[in-house]
Scaffold this motif. Structure first.
Motif, short mmCIF file in Angstrom:
data_model
loop_
_atom_site.label_atom_id
_atom_site.label_comp_id
_atom_site.label_asym_id
_atom_site.label_seq_id
_atom_site.Cartn_x
_atom_site.Cartn_y
_atom_site.Cartn_z
N VAL A 161 47.89 -35.95 -54.94
CA VAL A 161 46.61 -36.64 -54.74
C VAL A 161 46.76 -37.99 -54.05
O VAL A 161 46.03 -38.26 -53.08
N SER A 206 47.16 -37.71 -50.34
CA SER A 206 45.97 -37.11 -49.74
C SER A 206 44.83 -38.10 -49.64
O SER A 206 44.13 -38.17 -48.61
N GLU A 207 44.61 -38.87 -50.69
CA GLU A 207 43.52 -39.85 -50.68
C GLU A 207 43.77 -40.94 -49.65
O GLU A 207 42.84 -41.37 -48.95
N GLU A 230 46.92 -30.72 -54.14
CA GLU A 230 46.36 -31.07 -55.43
C GLU A 230 44.93 -31.60 -55.31
O GLU A 230 44.06 -31.24 -56.11
N LEU A 231 44.67 -32.43 -54.32
CA LEU A 231 43.33 -32.99 -54.17
C LEU A 231 42.30 -31.89 -53.89
O LEU A 231 41.23 -31.88 -54.48
#
Length: 134
Positions: free
Chosen positions: A49, A52-53, A105-106
């Motif tokens: 995550v 990705s964020e 995961e995101l």
């Protein structure tokens, strides 16, 4: 706080990226955005995550400088001016493509929580980042 919005700047990691940009010298800012994008592109295995964020926020900063792009979030986006990031357009699109590709995961977390608005936001960014015909 974690995540508070479906937009690319609505999470702690995006806020950290923007803070890093504000604290960096003008010459370092493009490298920070490039690094956030390439870390995701280079991830072959499970994409976590935080990466990705950060990449989604970096891609949004690139898209903000492209025709049809939305301005960076006035509250959570960087305060300091950014250099021309349009040369990172292809990297930004590739990074978003990777965020939206298993194993991510995101993407999984948003799918579990009914993340249609999040998916829509990512798709809008991807569309802005597509090359424009001459």
């Amino acid at each position: 706080m974690g995540t508070w919005d479906v937009g690319p700047f609505g999470n702690d990691r995006a806020a950290d990226l923007c803070c890093d940009l504000d604290e960096a010298t003008a010459d370092e800012r493009e490298g920070i955005v490039r690094g956030a994008l390439t870390r995701v592109i280079d991830t072959v295995d499970y994409l976590e995550v935080p990466e990705s964020e950060a990449a989604a926020a970096a891609a949004a900063l690139v898209a903000a400088q492209c025709p049809g792009g939305e301005p960076a979030d006035p509250v959570y986006g960087p305060d300091e001016p950014l250099p021309d990031l349009t040369g990172l357009r292809d990297l930004a699109r590739q990074a978003l493509d990777r965020v939206m590709t298993e194993p991510s995961e995101l993407m999984e977390l948003w799918a579990e929580s009914g993340g249609a608005p999040w998916h829509t936001n990512v798709r809008q960014l991807q569309n802005v980042l597509l090359p424009r015909p001459p």
